[in-house]
Scaffold this motif. Structure first.
Motif, mmCIF file in Angstrom:
data_model
loop_
_atom_site.group_PDB
_atom_site.id
_atom_site.type_symbol
_atom_site.label_atom_id
_atom_site.label_comp_id
_atom_site.label_asym_id
_atom_site.label_seq_id
_atom_site.Cartn_x
_atom_site.Cartn_y
_atom_site.Cartn_z
ATOM 1 N N ARG A 93 22.166 17.982 13.900
ATOM 2 C CA ARG A 93 23.168 17.521 12.890
ATOM 3 C C ARG A 93 22.944 18.733 12.120
ATOM 4 N N ARG A 94 22.597 19.432 12.292
ATOM 5 C CA ARG A 94 23.382 21.133 11.044
ATOM 6 C C ARG A 94 24.622 21.225 11.443
ATOM 7 N N ASN A 96 26.569 19.870 13.834
ATOM 8 C CA ASN A 96 27.154 19.053 13.535
ATOM 9 C C ASN A 96 28.582 18.845 12.107
ATOM 10 N N ARG A 97 27.417 19.213 11.328
ATOM 11 C CA ARG A 97 28.300 19.577 9.642
ATOM 12 C C ARG A 97 28.816 20.289 9.646
ATOM 13 N N HIS A 98 28.133 22.019 10.251
ATOM 14 C CA HIS A 98 28.420 22.579 9.736
ATOM 15 C C HIS A 98 30.255 22.394 10.751
ATOM 16 N N SER A 101 32.786 20.999 9.362
ATOM 17 C CA SER A 101 32.864 21.244 7.641
ATOM 18 C C SER A 101 34.593 22.810 7.655
ATOM 19 N N VAL A 177 34.559 15.501 14.473
ATOM 20 C CA VAL A 177 33.088 15.635 13.910
ATOM 21 C C VAL A 177 32.049 14.746 15.263
#
Length: 199
Positions: A93-94, A96-98, A101, A177
């Protein structure tokens, strides 16, 4: 590169000071314009130096872009929930967020730019934010210590297979995403069966 000290005397920056000024300027350019807008001219102007000073340290725009990206992508500690599945899901999840972004967009552009240059790809694979092998081996090593998986699972290719699959979603499929259910599928259908089958 000349600067003024507090007494007003002109001094010339060299070595690490100049290198840091160039990298900081390149990082600022990446933040404002992305990799497509990064030029040696603009970095030189922003750093108050000339292009020759940059080319002596970085042979091309991609090499400079990678080092500037690494300045922006600060390291984070791997999760430690006490459960392998939860730790891996948090890492995914980290990541994926990165990757979704603005900083992740820079990373995707850099990956496309370096193509098949192995030395540059190696530097990008050391990304401190999401897929460095050390983070994944740390999480897996803790699971081994807890008895969740066997020591034979501690192999860098095994440890990082989940993040490689997530990266593939961005690079090869071009998704903005990755849906959370895809992350869970990668975890439950690929990663956990693989590491549990080792040994």
């Amino acid at each position: 590169m000349a600067t003024e000290d507090p007494a007003g005397t002109r001094t010339r920056r060299r070595g690490p000071d100049l290198e840091h000024a160039i990298l900081r300027a390149a990082a600022d350019e990446l933040t404002e314009s992305g990799y497509p807008g990064l030029t040696m001219d603009r970095v030189a102007q922003r750093a108050g130096t000339n292009k020759n000073s940059i080319y002596r340290r970085w042979p091309n725009r991609a090499a400079l872009g990678i080092e500037a990206y690494r300045l922006l992508a600060t390291s984070v500690e791997p999760p430690d929930t006490g459960d392998l599945r939860e730790d891996v899901l948090e890492l995914l999840r980290r990541a994926n967020r990165h990757w979704s972004s603005p900083l992740g967009a820079i990373l995707r552009d850099l990956l496309a730019a370096v193509g098949g240059a192995p030395e540059l790809l190696a530097r990008l694979r050391e990304d401190p934010r999401d897929d460095g092998a050390a983070q994944w081996l740390t999480v897996l090593g803790r699971a081994v210590a807890r008895g969740e998986v066997r020591p034979e699972s501690l192999h860098p290719r095994v440890a990082t297979v989940a993040i490689v699959l997530v990266r593939n979603e961005f690079v090869m499929r071009g998704v903005p995403v990755v849906p959370d259910d895809v992350l869970v599928e990668i975890l439950d259908q690929v990663y956990l069966p693989l590491v549990r089958a080792r040994g």
